[in-house]
Design a protein around this motif. Structure first.
Motif, PDB file in Angstrom:
ATOM      1  N   GLY A  51       7.590   0.255   1.929  1.00 51.40           N
ATOM      2  CA  GLY A  51       8.295   1.518   2.077  1.00 51.40           C
ATOM      3  C   GLY A  51       8.612   2.163   0.753  1.00 51.40           C
ATOM      4  O   GLY A  51       8.509   1.538  -0.303  1.00 51.40           O
ATOM      5  N   MET A  52       8.973   3.433   0.827  1.00 47.29           N
ATOM      6  CA  MET A  52       9.428   4.186  -0.339  1.00 47.29           C
ATOM      7  C   MET A  52      10.087   5.469   0.150  1.00 47.29           C
ATOM      8  O   MET A  52       9.929   5.848   1.305  1.00 47.29           O
ATOM      9  CB  MET A  52       8.290   4.488  -1.312  1.00 47.29           C
ATOM     10  N   GLY A  53      10.818   6.088  -0.764  1.00 50.11           N
ATOM     11  CA  GLY A  53      11.484   7.333  -0.427  1.00 50.11           C
ATOM     12  C   GLY A  53      11.207   8.396  -1.464  1.00 50.11           C
ATOM     13  O   GLY A  53      10.603   8.133  -2.506  1.00 50.11           O
ATOM     14  N   LEU A 112       0.688   4.154   0.723  1.00 48.43           N
ATOM     15  CA  LEU A 112       1.964   4.851   0.880  1.00 48.43           C
ATOM     16  C   LEU A 112       2.115   5.953  -0.172  1.00 48.43           C
ATOM     17  O   LEU A 112       2.550   7.063   0.144  1.00 48.43           O
ATOM     18  CB  LEU A 112       3.136   3.876   0.779  1.00 48.43           C
ATOM     19  N   LEU A 113       1.764   5.652  -1.415  1.00 45.55           N
ATOM     20  CA  LEU A 113       1.851   6.667  -2.478  1.00 45.55           C
ATOM     21  C   LEU A 113       0.978   7.874  -2.138  1.00 45.55           C
ATOM     22  O   LEU A 113       1.380   9.022  -2.338  1.00 45.55           O
ATOM     23  CB  LEU A 113       1.447   6.078  -3.828  1.00 45.55           C
ATOM     24  N   GLY A 114      -0.223   7.610  -1.636  1.00 46.54           N
ATOM     25  CA  GLY A 114      -1.106   8.709  -1.238  1.00 46.54           C
ATOM     26  C   GLY A 114      -0.499   9.547  -0.136  1.00 46.54           C
ATOM     27  O   GLY A 114      -0.515  10.787  -0.194  1.00 46.54           O
ATOM     28  N   LEU A 115       0.053   8.887   0.884  1.00 43.47           N
ATOM     29  CA  LEU A 115       0.704   9.606   1.977  1.00 43.47           C
ATOM     30  C   LEU A 115       1.863  10.449   1.459  1.00 43.47           C
ATOM     31  O   LEU A 115       1.999  11.625   1.815  1.00 43.47           O
ATOM     32  CB  LEU A 115       1.213   8.615   3.032  1.00 43.47           C
ATOM     33  N   VAL A 116       2.703   9.849   0.620  1.00 48.05           N
ATOM     34  CA  VAL A 116       3.875  10.559   0.103  1.00 48.05           C
ATOM     35  C   VAL A 116       3.445  11.805  -0.672  1.00 48.05           C
ATOM     36  O   VAL A 116       3.987  12.894  -0.458  1.00 48.05           O
ATOM     37  CB  VAL A 116       4.732   9.622  -0.776  1.00 48.05           C
ATOM     38  N   ILE A 174      -1.288  -1.508   0.344  1.00 44.26           N
ATOM     39  CA  ILE A 174      -0.205  -0.851   1.080  1.00 44.26           C
ATOM     40  C   ILE A 174       0.546   0.145   0.201  1.00 44.26           C
ATOM     41  O   ILE A 174       0.755   1.300   0.589  1.00 44.26           O
ATOM     42  CB  ILE A 174       0.749  -1.888   1.696  1.00 44.26           C
ATOM     43  N   ALA A 175       0.952  -0.280  -0.988  1.00 44.99           N
ATOM     44  CA  ALA A 175       1.715   0.635  -1.863  1.00 44.99           C
ATOM     45  C   ALA A 175       0.867   1.847  -2.243  1.00 44.99           C
ATOM     46  O   ALA A 175       1.358   2.977  -2.240  1.00 44.99           O
ATOM     47  CB  ALA A 175       2.188  -0.103  -3.112  1.00 44.99           C
TER      48      ALA A 175
END
Length: 151
Positions: free
Chosen positions: A62-64, A98-102, A94-95
């Motif tokens: 996860g990340m915000g 997620l970074l790409g999605l964010v 995974i990270a």
């Protein structure tokens, strides 16, 4: 191993579980995460946002995105924060996913430039982030690396 990437706003039922998960990983008060996540779900603006990598109902990463990740350069905003992948799920992309999605999601929300503070020196470059400057962390004696990403 399979996982799905979701913005918290698409899975609001995960708020309590996500707040507890981030609190466990970073030691920031759970109430601070809960408040930020509630602000995310109200849709009042593009920041804050929260993102999860899920294996079924298990949070594996996860990340915000918040205005400022506790550093003195308040003009360098918003900041990706609380980046974490479970140890048993590291080195599986995974990270990076997620970074790409964010980055894509925030661009769609009208924010093409993001910042991130980290002590890592080669991880984020793999995903298009560039070293920008050193920043003073709130209450920290030393400087921390700050990266920028333009989508």
């Amino acid at each position: 191993m399979e996982y799905s990437l979701v913005p918290l706003r698409d899975k609001p039922d995960m708020l309590q579980k996500a707040a507890a998960w981030f609190h466990q990983k970073w030691g920031v008060p759970m109430e601070a995460y809960r408040e930020s996540m509630e602000d995310c779900l109200t849709g009042k603006g593009p920041v804050p946002q929260w993102y999860l990598a899920l294996d079924g109902e298990r949070i594996v990463g996860g990340m915000g995105v918040i205005e400022n990740d506790f550093h003195h350069r308040k003009d360098l905003a918003p900041n990706v924060c609380a980046v974490y992948t479970e140890e048993d799920r590291r080195c599986q992309g995974i990270a990076g996913a997620l970074l790409g999605l964010v980055c894509r999601d925030m661009k769609e929300l009208g924010i093409p430039t993001l910042y991130l503070v980290t002590d890592h020196t080669s991880f984020y470059e793999r995903y298009g982030w560039e070293f920008y400057c050193m920043v003073q962390g709130d209450g920290e004696p030393g400087l921390t690396r700050l990266y920028v990403h333009h989508e």
